[in-house]
Design a protein around this motif. Sequence first.
Motif, mmCIF file in Angstrom:
data_model
loop_
_atom_site.group_PDB
_atom_site.id
_atom_site.type_symbol
_atom_site.label_atom_id
_atom_site.label_comp_id
_atom_site.label_asym_id
_atom_site.label_seq_id
_atom_site.Cartn_x
_atom_site.Cartn_y
_atom_site.Cartn_z
ATOM 1 N N GLU A 181 6.629 8.836 -9.201
ATOM 2 C CA GLU A 181 7.501 7.744 -8.954
ATOM 3 C C GLU A 181 7.544 7.150 -7.647
ATOM 4 O OE1 GLU A 181 12.369 6.353 -9.771
ATOM 5 O OE2 GLU A 181 11.404 8.260 -10.725
ATOM 6 N N ALA A 182 7.765 7.997 -6.555
ATOM 7 C CA ALA A 182 7.803 7.692 -5.456
ATOM 8 C C ALA A 182 6.402 6.927 -4.997
ATOM 9 C CB ALA A 182 8.068 8.665 -4.327
ATOM 10 N N THR A 183 5.265 7.543 -5.274
ATOM 11 C CA THR A 183 4.036 6.628 -4.976
ATOM 12 C C THR A 183 3.617 5.662 -5.870
ATOM 13 O OG1 THR A 183 2.899 8.383 -6.367
ATOM 14 C CG2 THR A 183 3.143 8.922 -4.090
ATOM 15 N N SER A 184 4.258 5.241 -6.708
ATOM 16 C CA SER A 184 4.005 4.128 -7.545
ATOM 17 C C SER A 184 4.148 2.675 -7.068
ATOM 18 C CB SER A 184 4.501 4.451 -8.862
ATOM 19 O OG SER A 184 6.069 4.039 -8.667
ATOM 20 N N ILE A 185 3.243 1.907 -7.291
ATOM 21 C CA ILE A 185 3.492 0.465 -6.579
ATOM 22 C C ILE A 185 4.406 -0.227 -7.377
ATOM 23 C CG2 ILE A 185 1.855 -1.533 -6.129
ATOM 24 C CD1 ILE A 185 1.040 1.113 -4.403
ATOM 25 N N ASP A 186 5.233 -0.830 -6.548
ATOM 26 C CA ASP A 186 6.140 -1.795 -6.998
ATOM 27 C C ASP A 186 5.797 -3.188 -6.518
ATOM 28 O OD1 ASP A 186 8.166 -3.447 -7.580
ATOM 29 O OD2 ASP A 186 9.846 -1.930 -7.100
ATOM 30 N N PRO A 187 5.339 -4.206 -7.584
ATOM 31 C CA PRO A 187 4.686 -5.340 -7.266
ATOM 32 C C PRO A 187 5.756 -6.181 -6.536
ATOM 33 C CG PRO A 187 5.230 -5.382 -9.647
ATOM 34 C CD PRO A 187 5.355 -4.013 -9.159
#
Length: 199
Positions: A181-187
């Motif tokens: 979750e922490a490494t996922s990309i948030d657009p």
Amino acid sequence: MAENTIRAAEVARKTNETDIKLAFAIDGGGTAKLETDVPFLNHMLDLFTKHGQFDLTVDARGDVEIDDHHTVEDIGICLGQTIQQALGDKRGIKRYASVFVPMDEALAQVVVDLSNRPHFEYRAQYPSQQVGSFQVELVQEFLWKLALEARMTLHVIVHYGQNTHHMIEAVFKALGRALDEATSIDPRVQGVPSTKGVL
């Protein structure tokens, strides 16, 4: 972050105590290829990889005739280094995550901040000090070295449990999911998620 950027890294570490080659990909498919002399750690890293949807390859040999300490510690070091390298400048990531995972009667929580400030807090009381031939104190050693080398703030809390295996398993599953979750990309994130402008 460029769309075609591959978030992956590999390291090799050879000392008088261990010989390790490790490759890690953040954006993987949950595939683990693990060859170490510590079967319980293989099991935990397999869970971490599957629940984080990473790809992880570990080929590690160490002086396990003494004990598992050096091997476990150095794998933590290598995994942390690859996480730090694979993240690059951390543009667009969510940065934070807090995940609870139950494993039957046990409940673990892992909270992550990919802050570039290494810090580790650990709250766990286990019923036994050994699972099979694995020394439970090595969980703390692994997690601390992982946090240090990944340069992340990591809080691990085992809220309760009766079976030591279940409790540690919940930790590694939660670690995988929190890091995913922490490494996922948030657009919605423009640049780096910090008012400092850098992580």
